[in-house]
Every structure is written in structure tokens, then in C-alpha cells.
Design a protein around this motif. Structure first.
Motif, PDB file in Angstrom:
ATOM      1  N   LEU A  14      79.265  57.678 135.956  1.00 22.13           N
ATOM      2  CA  LEU A  14      80.399  58.533 135.597  1.00 22.13           C
ATOM      3  C   LEU A  14      79.918  59.766 134.845  1.00 22.13           C
ATOM      4  CD1 LEU A  14      83.503  58.902 135.550  1.00 22.13           C
ATOM      5  CD2 LEU A  14      83.504  57.653 133.370  1.00 22.13           C
ATOM      6  N   ARG A  15      80.270  60.923 135.374  1.00 17.12           N
ATOM      7  CA  ARG A  15      79.862  62.180 134.735  1.00 17.12           C
ATOM      8  C   ARG A  15      81.040  62.945 134.138  1.00 17.12           C
ATOM      9  NH1 ARG A  15      75.965  65.540 138.487  1.00 17.12           N
ATOM     10  NH2 ARG A  15      75.551  66.484 136.450  1.00 17.12           N
ATOM     11  N   GLY A  16      82.238  62.581 134.541  1.00 21.60           N
ATOM     12  CA  GLY A  16      83.406  63.274 133.999  1.00 21.60           C
ATOM     13  C   GLY A  16      84.684  62.691 134.584  1.00 21.60           C
ATOM     14  N   THR A  17      85.749  62.744 133.787  1.00 18.81           N
ATOM     15  CA  THR A  17      87.048  62.211 134.212  1.00 18.81           C
ATOM     16  C   THR A  17      88.137  63.242 133.941  1.00 18.81           C
ATOM     17  OG1 THR A  17      86.372  59.941 133.720  1.00 18.81           O
ATOM     18  CG2 THR A  17      88.740  60.357 133.908  1.00 18.81           C
TER      19      THR A  17
ATOM     20  N   PHE B  61      90.883  61.241 138.266  1.00 14.27           N
ATOM     21  CA  PHE B  61      89.840  61.755 139.151  1.00 14.27           C
ATOM     22  C   PHE B  61      88.495  61.641 138.438  1.00 14.27           C
ATOM     23  CE2 PHE B  61      87.234  65.222 140.875  1.00 14.27           C
ATOM     24  CZ  PHE B  61      87.362  65.001 142.244  1.00 14.27           C
ATOM     25  N   CYS B  62      87.599  60.834 139.001  1.00 17.31           N
ATOM     26  CA  CYS B  62      86.307  60.582 138.372  1.00 17.31           C
ATOM     27  C   CYS B  62      85.178  61.242 139.174  1.00 17.31           C
ATOM     28  CB  CYS B  62      86.042  59.077 138.276  1.00 17.31           C
ATOM     29  SG  CYS B  62      87.209  58.198 137.226  1.00 17.31           S
ATOM     30  N   ASN B  63      84.392  62.039 138.493  1.00 22.64           N
ATOM     31  CA  ASN B  63      83.219  62.664 139.109  1.00 22.64           C
ATOM     32  C   ASN B  63      82.016  61.747 138.899  1.00 22.64           C
ATOM     33  OD1 ASN B  63      81.061  64.227 139.906  1.00 22.64           O
ATOM     34  ND2 ASN B  63      81.207  65.651 138.160  1.00 22.64           N
ATOM     35  N   CYS B  64      81.543  61.158 139.982  1.00 25.43           N
ATOM     36  CA  CYS B  64      80.358  60.290 139.929  1.00 25.43           C
ATOM     37  C   CYS B  64      79.266  60.815 140.878  1.00 25.43           C
ATOM     38  CB  CYS B  64      80.737  58.853 140.278  1.00 25.43           C
ATOM     39  SG  CYS B  64      81.825  58.077 139.064  1.00 25.43           S
TER      40      CYS B  64
END
Length: 718
Positions: A529-532, A545-548
Motif C-alpha cells: 500500500l502506497r496511498g489511500t 481507492f488504494c494505490n498499490c
């Protein structure tokens, strides 16, 4: 008309169930006070208050009507309110600005469900009540039953001031146990003959008199001591105790009238003039800031607009109460709600459609003005350096909804304007222009409420409309994890389009842990996980929305485009075109091209990848659920419960409340179409209900199948 001072003003509302005779009593009070010279009647459509064409058509009050009369050197402002629950907005606005309620009771029926509900609203606003038993000249009148039901519903605070001597078609006399006299009328009513109480009634009168003395004494310690010392109280001492009891809402006096024959009305008005609290004796009105606005004519001017009507040849009429200070013709005031200055060019006191111009109104008085520019219901007008703002009148939630469409499409714009105007006159009419449902949805208090609106549009404004079954605002969601991917590639000469997105979607619940490990096609897959980004959806629920993305497979500048593509499908769910909600999307991989990748490519790739995953994620339709509270006579419980079972209702509980059964249930909105009409039919109009949105829940499988089939048929036709 003279300018009445604050201590000479009494503000009351005529309230009660439909058919209790409020409009007829209002006519008699106007006649006795000399405001009119001849009494009209509802059957002949010539009463002062029910003057609108729709009220003539239905022989019922639809709007509240502001009136006044003069008696014993006092000005009595009173508001005749509708009895049908469909028009409860008029009752609520009236109770918010008066100080006392005159609760009429039909002598044939006693306390009805509508009476109890209106009484509850009065109690919520801390308004004193006077019970007026009307229609005692009817052959089925039963005074004892009325008193019994009143005490069951309102407790021992109910105290008899008068009782009838001869109930029924020969009714013409009452015993007044405050005056300890008998009042007797001739065939034409009006001024009574005041007689000594006959020997046959003296024991009964003494018993009620002693009870009244005790009730009056209970409201003041000094009076209680006097009562213990002397064993009784003088009439003036009783008046003092009764007034204090009314102010504290601990004393509900009972009077007897035949409003149609004008019997008992003068004595009732005498009680109002002598004992009912004037505006200065009632508690100060709280402002939003917590300060109190005292009813003081020497304070800064502040008025509250509580009602608006549109009158032929005049336009908009604004009805207001002077909360503090004085208002004069020509005053410049500031609308504190929108900072717009308004000039009060004309002032009126109101008796239905009749208006008498006055130069000044003081604190506590009720009046009207015309042609204000930007002032509506619930607005406050203040003089310079006054910043009072009052709480909005709180109206009941809608209980009925229908879609509406003009017969002629060319009338659409005019229809919108007229509906907006009707909302200004009756705030319980709500208009929803639903982009989601592609319908204009009207919300109101019942089918009668909406049919009245339709009648007015047809007969007053010459616009024909159709009522349609309103669509249900379903929602879509998923019940399990699924994976989706999509490659968007387009080459047509020059620079092309390229974007590839891989994602996982899963049901979202509050507090769920961050994504770490998934099992796809039997294999474990770890994500980083890099950002939500959490989007609170305007239609309820969330999109998480999860940036992986790792290794730069997709540049971060394209992530908003992917999210935008997902939102486009959330806005129009794959199952029925309804909004989707409560989904977590994990974008974990993809590809891009150094030249051909752009925002539109990734928007389309994200959209199609989401759609593909959604269909494999156990998609489910959600339906809106409403909490309903039904107040019903016990003898109709079985019918109401049986009907609820056919509506997929979940019974949450049952209680006994003041002689009625209260059913608490949760019901799908889909099953509540025209429920107010059904309930009225089942209970002969003796039940009432309220409904309030609760949550969204999954529909049963058979209902989902029906909805999917209907949507497929609808889209195929298009």
C-alpha cells in the motif's frame, strides 16, 4: 383599529382532529367579537377562514388561517388550523408562534388519534392547552366518554370548568363550576341567561368545584396554604392559580360549546380574555445563540416570518410575529438570514382574506405585510444592531412520495415554478429533481395532500399533471472479492491510446484493515500500500481507492484518471444503473506506453476493469429501508399487522401509548407506496404513522431477479 399593547394580546391556535369544528368555532368567535356581522358555515362556503377554492371543494381546511377578534379590551389573535394529518404543516407553524392551544374535541368521538398526535406536538413545544368539547348538541354526543379519554391520554391535569346539563339534540345549558352558575341559551345561542345552579345539579357542581379549587391551588405554594387555611379559594385566587398552571402546562381546563349554535362561545372568550396568559407572561423565546428574546415593546425590533401565502391580485403575503420591539409602516429591516434589506411598506392585521391596515404592531402581536423581496418562511427581520436569529420551524418528515409529470411538455418550466411556490406556502411539500431516477419526485404527508396539490394546479393554474409510480433509489454493491483487468489500445494514425489496469475490488466496511495479502486463483499475492483516497459518495457510502502500484508500472499522474473511470461506473452501476457504494478498489499493476499513454486511456481502462470485476464479485442490489411508527386503536391492530406482513416488514416492537397501540417496524420503501391511503382504509382514518429513512439493506434473491429482469427489459426498449 387601536394599537394593542403587549399585555393586551393573547395568541391561540384552534387545533384538533378533522371534523371537530374548528372553523365553525372560529366563525362564532369572529361574530361575537364584532369582526363579522353574520356567521357563515362550511356547507355554504362562506366562512372567513376556509376561503380558498380547494377548501370549498373538499369542505375541509387545507391551510392555516390567521384571524383576530377583540374581547374584554383584549386582542385575541388566533389561527384556525387544518385537522387532517395530511396538512399538519399548518398546525406546526401555528403552534410555534402562539402561546396557547384550544384543542377541540368532537363530543361523539372523544380523543381521536389525530387529537393525541397534535397534543404530543403541543407538549413538545411546551404549549398550554384548553380542551373544548364541541358538538354537544349531536344525538351521539357523550361528554363523560370525552373526559375519560382525555384523562387517559393527557392525565390528571385535565380539569373540568364546565359540564353540560343536557347532552344531545336538546343541549342548551352548562354548569360553570368556576363561576358556580348555570349558563342557558335560547335557540339562537349568543348571549346566555345566567342562572343559579338547580338543586338537581348542586351536588355534582360542588364536587367538580372542589376538584377545580384543588387543581388551581396545586400550582402555587401560597395558594395551597390559603386553601389549607380556608378550605376554598376565591374566584380571583382560582384565576391566579389556573393561569400559573397553564403557563407551566400543568392545568388543562375543559369547556363545553356548540359552535354551530353559538352556545358557550362568549364564556370561552371571557376565559381567554381573563385567564389565558398574555404574551408577556409566557417564557422568552430562545435564539440560536442561546440568548433570550423577551417580549418587550421597548427592545430592538425583531420579527419572525412563519407563513407565506400567494393571494390573487396581491401576490406574496408574509405572516409574522413581532418577537420584540415594535414594527411600523415604512420601517427598514434587515433579513438576518440573507443580509438583504427589506422595507415594510404596509402592515395589516388579518382575518382570513380580510385585511385591515394598521400603522404599528408591538411585541407579541401577529400581523402581515406584502411584497417583501427575498424573505421566506423561517426568516428573521431585525432592526439595525439587532442580531437575533430563531430556530427554524421543524416540519414532519414526508410519508408519501409520487412522481409527477406535466401532460404537456411545454408546461415543464411553469410546473417547476408553481411547485416551488407551493413549497413556499406549504413547507411539507418537498420537490426532488432526481437525476438518478430521471423523475420529479414529490414528497408529502399523504395521498390526499398530493391530490389537493393536483386539484390546485388544474383549477387554479390550468396545468394538468399525471402522477406516476416513483422509482426506488436502489444502490448496488458487492459481496465478495474479485479481480479485473483491462487493456485499452487504440491506433488510428499518429499518436495512439494505451493503458492497462489490473485491480482487485472487495466489499468495504468501516474499520477494515489495510490491504496486505490476497489469494487469487489459488495463489497468494502480497500488495504494498502506497496511498489511500477515500471518497464520501454523495448518494451514501464510500469508495476507497488504494494505490498499490510498484516498480512504476503506472505513473502516479494517471491514477486520478483511473479513479475517474471507476467513479463513472459507480455513478451507473452494472446491474440496474443505480449508484454503487461501499467498495474498496486496489490497483496493483498495469502497463503504460511512453508515447501513447494518456489520461483518457487510463480512464477507459479503469472503467472497464472495474466493470469486469464487479460482475464477478457477487453483486447485490440494496434497497432503502425506513423505520415506521404506527399509532393505531387496539381494535384495528390485527388488520394493520396483517397488512405489514405483506409488505416484507420487520416488526421491531409494540408499545401501549395513551390508549393506543404503537407499532414499530422496518419496511422497504418499495412496499410503502400509497401506504397512507391503505392505513386510512384499514382503520377508517383512525390511525397515523410516521416514517424515517434508516439504512440500505440487501434485497431478497427473488426481488433482485425481478429488478434485473425489469431493467433488462427497460434497456432493451431504449
Amino acid at each position: 383599529m387601536k394599537v394593542y399593547q403587549s399585555n393586551e394580546i393573547k395568541n391561540i391556535a384552534l387545533i384538533g382532529n378533522a371534523g371537530s369544528g374548528k372553523t365553525t368555532l372560529a366563525e362564532a368567535m369572529l361574530f361575537e367579537g364584532g369582526v363579522i356581522t353574520r356567521r357563515g358555515n362550511v356547507e355554504d362556503n362562506n366562512t372567513v377562514s376556509d376561503y380558498n377554492p380547494v377548501e370549498h371543494e373538499y369542505k375541509n381546511s387545507v391551510f392555516s388561517t390567521v384571524l383576530y377578534t377583540e374581547w374584554l379590551g383584549k386582542k385575541i389573535n388566533f389561527i384556525d388550523t387544518p385537522g387532517a394529518d395530511d396538512f399538519s404543516g399548518g398546525v406546526i407553524s401555528a403552534l410555534n408562534v402562539v402561546d396557547t392551544g384550544l384543542m377541540l374535541i368532537n363530543a361523539q368521538n372523544g380523543i381521536e388519534v389525530g387529537t393525541e398526535i397534535i397534543g404530543r406536538r403541543a407538549a413538545e413545544l411546551n404549549k398550554p392547552l384548553i380542551f373544548v368539547v364541541n358538538q354537544l348538541d349531536h344525538d351521539k354526543a357523550n361528554f363523560e366518554q370525552c373526559i375519560e379519554s382525555a384523562k387517559t391520554n393527557f392525565g390528571s391535569k385535565v380539569s373540568i370548568v364546565q359540564y353540560p346539563v343536557n347532552v344531545g339534540v336538546n343541549f342548551n345549558a352548562v354548569v360553570d363550576v368556576l363561576k358556580m352558575k348555570m349558563y342557558q341559551w335560547g335557540a339562537d345561542g349568543g348571549e346566555p341567561e345566567i342562572l343559579d345552579i338547580p338543586d338537581s345539579e348542586i351536588d355534582k357542581a360542588n364536587e367538580f368545584h372542589n376538584e377545580l379549587v384543588e387543581s388551581a391551588a396545586e400550582n402555587d405554594e401560597a395558594l395551597m396554604e390559603l386553601y389549607f387555611d380556608k378550605g376554598t379559594l376565591t374566584e380571583d385566587e382560582m384565576r391566579e392559580g389556573m393561569k400559573k398552571g397553564m403557563i407551566a402546562c400543568d392545568f388543562f381546563p375543559v369547556f363545553c360549546v356548540s359552535a354551530k349554535k353559538d352556545m358557550g362561545v362568549r364564556r370561552l372568550m371571557e376565559f381567554i380574555g381573563n385567564i389565558v396568559p398574555n404574551v408577556t407572561e409566557m417564557p422568552a423565546i430562545p435564539t440560536i445563540s442561546g440568548r433570550e428574546a423577551k417580549c418587550d415593546p421597548n427592545a430592538p425590533t425583531s420579527v419572525f416570518v412563519f407563513k407565506t401565502s400567494i393571494e390573487p391580485h396581491i401576490g406574496e403575503v408574509s405572516y409574522f410575529k413581532v418577537i420584540s420591539g415594535k414594527i411600523k409602516e415604512g420601517d427598514d429591516l434587515t433579513n438576518i438570514n440573507n443580509s438583504i434589506k427589506e422595507r415594510v411598506s404596509q402592515l395589516y392585521v388579518i382575518a382570513g382574506r380580510n385585511r385591515e391596515r394598521v400603522s404599528e404592531l408591538v411585541a407579541g402581536d401577529i400581523g402581515a405585510t406584502v411584497k417583501l423581496k427575498n424573505t421566506k418562511n423561517n426568516h428573521t427581520l431585525n432592526c439595525k444592531d439587532c442580531d437575533f436569529v430563531y430556530k427554524d420551524i421543524k416540519f414532519p418528515a414526508p410519508k408519501y412520495r409520487t412522481a409527477v409529470k406535466a401532460h404537456d411538455d411545454s408546461d415543464d418550466e411553469k410546473l417547476g415554478e408553481l411547485l416551488h411556490r407551493m413549497h413556499e406556502e406549504d413547507p411539507t411539500i418537498l420537490i426532488e429533481y432526481s437525476k438518478e431516477l430521471k423523475q420529479i419526485i414529490l414528497h408529502g404527508q399523504g395521498e390526499f395532500h398530493m391530490n389537493t396539490l393536483k386539484w390546485r394546479l388544474s383549477h387554479n393554474d390550468h396545468i394538468e399533471i399525471d402522477f406516476l409510480t416513483p422509482k426506488i433509489p436502489y444502490r448496488e454493491t458487492i459481496t465478495k472479492l474479485a479481480q479485473g483487468d483491462y487493456r485499452h489500445k487504440k491506433q488510428s494514425g499518429g499518436s495512439g491510446q494505451f493503458g492497462e489496469v489490473h485491480m482487485i475490488i472487495e466489499p468495504y466496511t468501516e474499520g477494515m484493515p489495510d490491504p496486505v495479502m490476497y489469494k487469487l486463483e489459488g495463489k497468494d499475492m502480497k500488495v504494498n500500500l502506497r496511498g489511500t483516497d477515500v471518497t464520501e459518495l454523495s448518494w451514501g457510502g464510500k469508495l476507497v481507492f488504494c494505490n498499490c502500484i510498484v516498480g512504476g508500472a503506472i505513473d502516479t499522474r494517471f491514477l486520478p484518471a483511473i479513479q475517474k473511470g471507476i467513479m463513472e461506473k459507480m455513478d451507473e452501476g452494472p446491474l440496474t444503473g443505480s449508484y454503487a457504494r461501499d467498495i474498496r478498489v486496489v490497483v496493483y499493476d498495469g502497463k503504460m506506453h511512453a508515447v501513447d499513454s494518456n489520461e483518457i486511456s487510463f480512464r477507459l481502462a479503469g472503467r472497464h476493469a472495474f466493470s469486469a470485476a464487479f460482475k464477478n464479485a457477487g453483486p447485490k442490489i440494496l434497497e432503502p429501508m425506513y423505520n415506521i411508527e404506527i399509532l393505531v386503536p387496539e381494535d384495528r391492530m390485527g388488520d394493520v399487522m396483517s397488512d405489514l406482513q405483506t409488505r416484507r416488514a420487520m416488526i421491531m416492537g409494540m408499545e401501549v401509548e395513551k390508549g393506543f397501540q404503537k407499532i414499530l417496524a422496518k419496511v422497504p420503501l418499495k412496499e410503502m407506496n400509497k401506504y397512507s391511503t391503505t392505513l386510512s382504509s384499514l382503520t377508517r382514518g383512525r390511525a397515523q404513522f410516521t416514517m424515517k429513512f434508516d439504512t440500505y439493506e440487501k434485497v431478497p434473491n427473488e426481488v433482485q431477479s425481478e429488478l434485473l429482469a425489469a431493467y433488462q427489459e427497460e434497456t432493451a426498449e431504449v
